[in-house]
Write a protein that holds these residues in place. Structure first.
Motif, PDB file in Angstrom:
ATOM      1  N   PRO A 234     104.284 -13.070 101.634  1.00  0.00           N
ATOM      2  CA  PRO A 234     104.313 -11.694 101.123  1.00  0.00           C
ATOM      3  C   PRO A 234     105.212 -11.490  99.898  1.00  0.00           C
ATOM      4  CG  PRO A 234     104.501 -11.703 103.521  1.00  0.00           C
ATOM      5  CD  PRO A 234     104.627 -13.123 103.075  1.00  0.00           C
ATOM      6  N   SER A 235     106.175 -12.383  99.664  1.00  0.00           N
ATOM      7  CA  SER A 235     107.065 -12.202  98.506  1.00  0.00           C
ATOM      8  C   SER A 235     106.577 -12.933  97.254  1.00  0.00           C
ATOM      9  CB  SER A 235     108.487 -12.660  98.856  1.00  0.00           C
ATOM     10  OG  SER A 235     109.076 -11.748  99.763  1.00  0.00           O
ATOM     11  N   SER A 236     105.401 -13.550  97.348  1.00  0.00           N
ATOM     12  CA  SER A 236     104.846 -14.266  96.188  1.00  0.00           C
ATOM     13  C   SER A 236     103.947 -13.362  95.354  1.00  0.00           C
ATOM     14  CB  SER A 236     104.024 -15.477  96.647  1.00  0.00           C
ATOM     15  OG  SER A 236     104.852 -16.558  96.983  1.00  0.00           O
ATOM     16  N   ARG A 237     103.979 -13.591  94.039  1.00  0.00           N
ATOM     17  CA  ARG A 237     103.074 -12.966  93.072  1.00  0.00           C
ATOM     18  C   ARG A 237     102.792 -14.062  92.042  1.00  0.00           C
ATOM     19  NH1 ARG A 237     104.707  -9.896  96.470  1.00  0.00           N
ATOM     20  NH2 ARG A 237     105.485  -7.748  96.258  1.00  0.00           N
ATOM     21  N   ALA A 238     101.689 -13.970  91.300  1.00  0.00           N
ATOM     22  CA  ALA A 238     101.444 -15.010  90.282  1.00  0.00           C
ATOM     23  C   ALA A 238     100.447 -14.541  89.238  1.00  0.00           C
ATOM     24  CB  ALA A 238     100.940 -16.286  90.944  1.00  0.00           C
ATOM     25  N   ILE A 239     100.589 -15.122  88.028  1.00  0.00           N
ATOM     26  CA  ILE A 239      99.520 -14.989  87.047  1.00  0.00           C
ATOM     27  C   ILE A 239      98.987 -16.386  86.738  1.00  0.00           C
ATOM     28  CG2 ILE A 239     100.621 -12.935  86.029  1.00  0.00           C
ATOM     29  CD1 ILE A 239     101.099 -14.557  83.490  1.00  0.00           C
ATOM     30  N   TYR A 240      97.680 -16.443  86.508  1.00  0.00           N
ATOM     31  CA  TYR A 240      97.012 -17.689  86.148  1.00  0.00           C
ATOM     32  C   TYR A 240      96.095 -17.420  84.959  1.00  0.00           C
ATOM     33  CZ  TYR A 240      98.263 -18.599  91.037  1.00  0.00           C
ATOM     34  OH  TYR A 240      98.938 -18.712  92.219  1.00  0.00           O
TER      35      TYR A 240
ATOM     36  N   ARG B 221      94.319  -9.495  96.925  1.00  0.00           N
ATOM     37  CA  ARG B 221      94.321  -8.494  95.839  1.00  0.00           C
ATOM     38  C   ARG B 221      94.450  -9.238  94.516  1.00  0.00           C
ATOM     39  NH1 ARG B 221      98.925  -4.523  97.511  1.00  0.00           N
ATOM     40  NH2 ARG B 221      98.449  -3.501  95.533  1.00  0.00           N
ATOM     41  N   LEU B 222      93.395  -9.145  93.721  1.00  0.00           N
ATOM     42  CA  LEU B 222      93.299  -9.903  92.477  1.00  0.00           C
ATOM     43  C   LEU B 222      92.884  -8.971  91.338  1.00  0.00           C
ATOM     44  CD1 LEU B 222      93.250 -12.897  91.302  1.00  0.00           C
ATOM     45  CD2 LEU B 222      90.768 -12.800  91.667  1.00  0.00           C
ATOM     46  N   TYR B 223      93.574  -9.084  90.212  1.00  0.00           N
ATOM     47  CA  TYR B 223      93.272  -8.268  89.029  1.00  0.00           C
ATOM     48  C   TYR B 223      93.013  -9.197  87.840  1.00  0.00           C
ATOM     49  CZ  TYR B 223      95.642  -4.645  91.801  1.00  0.00           C
ATOM     50  OH  TYR B 223      96.027  -3.783  92.806  1.00  0.00           O
TER      51      TYR B 223
ATOM     52  N   ARG C 174      98.147 -10.554  93.353  1.00  0.00           N
ATOM     53  CA  ARG C 174      99.193  -9.709  93.945  1.00  0.00           C
ATOM     54  C   ARG C 174      99.500 -10.124  95.378  1.00  0.00           C
ATOM     55  NH1 ARG C 174     101.895  -7.831  96.946  1.00  0.00           N
ATOM     56  NH2 ARG C 174     102.764  -5.749  97.256  1.00  0.00           N
ATOM     57  N   SER C 175      98.447 -10.469  96.151  1.00  0.00           N
ATOM     58  CA  SER C 175      98.676 -10.915  97.537  1.00  0.00           C
ATOM     59  C   SER C 175      97.470 -11.696  98.035  1.00  0.00           C
ATOM     60  CB  SER C 175      98.942  -9.714  98.463  1.00  0.00           C
ATOM     61  OG  SER C 175      97.810  -8.858  98.514  1.00  0.00           O
TER      62      SER C 175
ATOM     63  N   HIS D 148      90.649  -4.256  88.694  1.00  0.00           N
ATOM     64  CA  HIS D 148      90.731  -4.737  90.071  1.00  0.00           C
ATOM     65  C   HIS D 148      89.473  -5.560  90.376  1.00  0.00           C
ATOM     66  CE1 HIS D 148      91.490  -3.637  94.561  1.00  0.00           C
ATOM     67  NE2 HIS D 148      92.020  -4.784  94.234  1.00  0.00           N
ATOM     68  N   ILE D 149      89.644  -6.857  90.683  1.00  0.00           N
ATOM     69  CA  ILE D 149      88.478  -7.724  90.967  1.00  0.00           C
ATOM     70  C   ILE D 149      88.187  -7.761  92.466  1.00  0.00           C
ATOM     71  CG2 ILE D 149      87.563 -10.064  90.833  1.00  0.00           C
ATOM     72  CD1 ILE D 149      89.125 -10.523  88.336  1.00  0.00           C
ATOM     73  N   VAL D 150      89.247  -7.989  93.254  1.00  0.00           N
ATOM     74  CA  VAL D 150      89.086  -8.022  94.718  1.00  0.00           C
ATOM     75  C   VAL D 150      90.117  -7.083  95.308  1.00  0.00           C
ATOM     76  CG1 VAL D 150      89.069  -9.421  96.789  1.00  0.00           C
ATOM     77  CG2 VAL D 150      88.436 -10.476  94.623  1.00  0.00           C
TER      78      VAL D 150
END
Length: 626
Positions: free
Chosen positions: A557-563, A466-468, A460-461, A624-626
């Motif tokens: 701040p405008s980036s988001r990603a899934i891996y 912030r990592l899920y 998320r950021s 929520h991981i971090v």
């Protein structure tokens, strides 16, 4: 006739000029080369002869340790030794435009097909054994002789890659020159240069041979086996298959300097964003999404997202391909969100992943990443590590992977040092310690097999981090019982079966897998295993975001990603002596294929978009991981 010749030459140059220039074949030879290729003229026999020589090294002292290493080899080079000499009574003049020669290829193969071809192509094993000085009697291929050829072939093989075609067609091709070409010995001051050329009209590759100076009758034809390498230590490493020696260098691999990451940024042509304030959106805003990903178009049904075909009016760019110009986006449309982070290749490209992971685990890397070396920049350290492990009697199976190819393409498992050294020539690669003691899964229909696990994580950021993790994970299984042999048996050692023709694809959903796993390993509840997996993810992303771009993932701040993170479990010993299941991160995938996710979990992209773009995680099946 002259006009025809000029026309033929022009057509030849149009097709092959770029390749000839890249190989530095002098233009004075092009016309003759074109003629010889058209007419299939192999006239090397008019100029050269193969001579058998006796090797007597009574005076030379041999390092005892190296002698032991040498004896261990399946064919320690005690066959006859040959060299090629100029036999033409007039010698050979480099200025003569006809002094260019075609060398035929005796065997062309891709590594994964080599064993099959030696078994089934009539006469191939016999010819290769003769060429390599391996005793082979009888007509029927036997496994012992096949194994010896597979071990020894790395002293004879050369490689090229096709520049066009599918990913499969671009996998490096290896070849062994005919008896004449294979008898040409190495010299640091070579008399000839050689390069492969793929001749388009016939769709056949030949090797082109041309002199670097004038030669007299009786002079030896040699080439530089480490052509293009100028660094003394690297040359020594590259020549190790022919000149074995113990390397006296450290195997330690500290993180590369900052310049390394600056160079990667420049090579990727990625433009970093300017600093922006985090955008603020109305609580009930409906976001316009521009995407070229069919799974998103077909699955995203959340009422606060609508699709647009107009990229210019989009609030969210959800692109399949890599985004490059963050500077322009940040200056002109800072409020537009994008499904990628600048410098995320530090996670998704294998050599970069190994580099940044050293922030979490020191020069040897953290416990959750197999020991990894970049063969482009860390070849001496790898060879030193391999030789040290060999002396200590430790397992020495390694897996060679391209930096940036998926689906296990051009990926090879081996305990042959020569093979790994030579693989460096085909395409940029890392070599990772092969997991010799993986945690296995009992398949009722097969037995104990390898498996890997894929988690989808949502970033998320970066600041704050912030990592899920998505609550569903995916499993892939090998199709044959695991053992540390038959290293080219794909269905024993690999788990990616979607692309393997004729292979069975075993599917087990995670909710069915957990009770089966816990039944097989009652002392290892999945909640405990998963906690150690999430701890590894947290440490990886903390390492990847601990430094500013381009040394770390950029805080945009405008980036988001899934891996998608692929991992295995291996048996290890904890610091207090307990047997534990240690997660081993294998790779991090950009824009993963979410087909199965959408098929079995229809809310998948609604959950992903809510978490990443709305900051709403309730009922979104994420942890929520971090």
């Amino acid at each position: 006739m002259a006009g025809e010749g000029e026309e033929a030459l022009a057509a030849f140059v149009a097709l092959h000029g770029a390749a000839l220039r890249a190989s530095r074949v002098p233009t004075q030879y092009w016309e003759s080369l074109s003629r010889k290729l058209r007419g299939e003229i192999f006239d090397a026999g008019d100029y050269f002869g193969i001579m058998q020589v006796e090797e007597v090294d009574e005076e030379e002292e041999v390092d005892e340790e190296m002698e032991e290493q040498f004896k261990k080899k399946p064919n320690p080079g005690n066959g006859p030794c040959f060299k090629v000499i100029v036999t033409n009574e007039n010698g050979l003049q480099a200025s003569n435009p006809n002094s260019v020669f075609l060398v035929d290829h005796a065997w062309t193969f891709r590594v994964e097909h080599a064993r099959h071809q030696l078994r089934h192509v009539p006469g191939l094993l016999h010819r290769m054994a003769n060429l390599m000085g391996i005793p082979f009697h009888g007509e029927i291929p036997d496994e012992g002789s096949i194994e010896q050829v597979l071990q020894e072939m790395w002293k004879y093989s050369q490689t090229y890659q096709l520049s066009q075609g599918t990913a499969e067609e671009k996998v490096p091709v290896w070849y062994i020159m005919d008896e004449f070409g294979s008898r040409i010995q190495h010299s640091d001051q070579p008399s000839f240069a050689a390069a492969p050329l793929f001749y388009m009209p016939q769709q056949i590759a030949y090797t082109i041979l041309w002199p670097l100076r004038d030669l007299e009758t009786g002079d030896e034809v040699t080439r530089d086996y480490a052509h293009g390498e100028t660094d003394r230590l690297i040359r020594k490493c590259v020549l190790l298959p022919w000149v074995p020696e113990v390397l006296d260098v450290s195997s330690s691999t500290p993180e590369p300097p900052d310049e390394h990451y600056q160079a990667i940024l420049a090579e990727n042509k990625e433009k970093l964003p300017v600093a922006i304030n985090p955008p603020v959106y109305a609580k009930d805003k409906v976001f316009k999404v521009f995407t070229d990903i069919p799974q998103v178009l077909n699955s995203l049904t959340h009422p606060r997202f609508v699709f647009t075909d107009n990229e210019g009016e989009a609030d969210i760019l959800y692109n399949f391909s890599h985004f490059k110009d963050y500077r322009k986006l940040s200056e002109e449309r800072p409020e537009v969100m994008v499904n990628q982070f600048p410098c995320e290749n530090l996670l998704t490209v294998k050599d970069c992943l190994a580099s940044i992971a050293r922030r979490a685990g020191g020069p040897d890397g953290p416990r959750w990443l197999p020991r990894t070396f970049n063969l482009e920049t860390e070849l001496p350290q790898f060879i030193s590590c391999f030789q040290q492990r060999d002396r200590r009697g430790e397992d020495n199976h390694w897996i060679c992977k391209p930096w940036n190819l998926a689906r296990s393409l051009d990926t090879h498992i081996t305990n042959n040092l020569n093979s790994i050294i030579r693989h460096r020539e085909s395409s940029p690669k890392v070599v990772c310690k092969y997991i010799e003691e993986p945690v296995l899964f009992e398949r009722e229909d097969v037995g104990l097999v390898k498996f890997d696990v894929r988690y989808v994580v949502l970033l998320r950021s970066v600041q704050p981090l912030r990592l899920y993790s998505y609550d569903v994970f995916w499993l892939r299984f090998s199709n044959r019982v695991f053992s540390l042999d038959d290293l080219d048996d794909y269905e024993k050692h690999f788990t990616v079966m979607n692309y393997a023709p004729g292979a069975t694809l075993k599917q087990v959903h995670c909710e069915d897998f957990i009770p089966l796993f816990e039944k097989q390993y009652p002392e290892y509840p999945w909640t405990t295993v998963q906690a150690s997996i999430f701890k590894a993810f947290a440490e990886l992303f903390q390492a990847a975001t601990s430094k500013p771009a381009p040394l770390g993932i950029c805080d945009y701040p405008s980036s988001r990603a899934i891996y998608a993170i692929d991992l295995m479990l291996k048996w290890d010993t904890s610091r207090d002596g307990k047997r534990i299941m240690q997660p081993q991160i294998l790779e991090v995938n950009f824009n993963p294929d979410c087909d199965r996710a959408c098929k079995y979990h229809p809310t998948f992209f609604n959950d992903v978009f809510s978490t990443l773009f709305l900051d709403e995680t309730d009922n979104c099946h994420v942890t929520h991981i971090v």
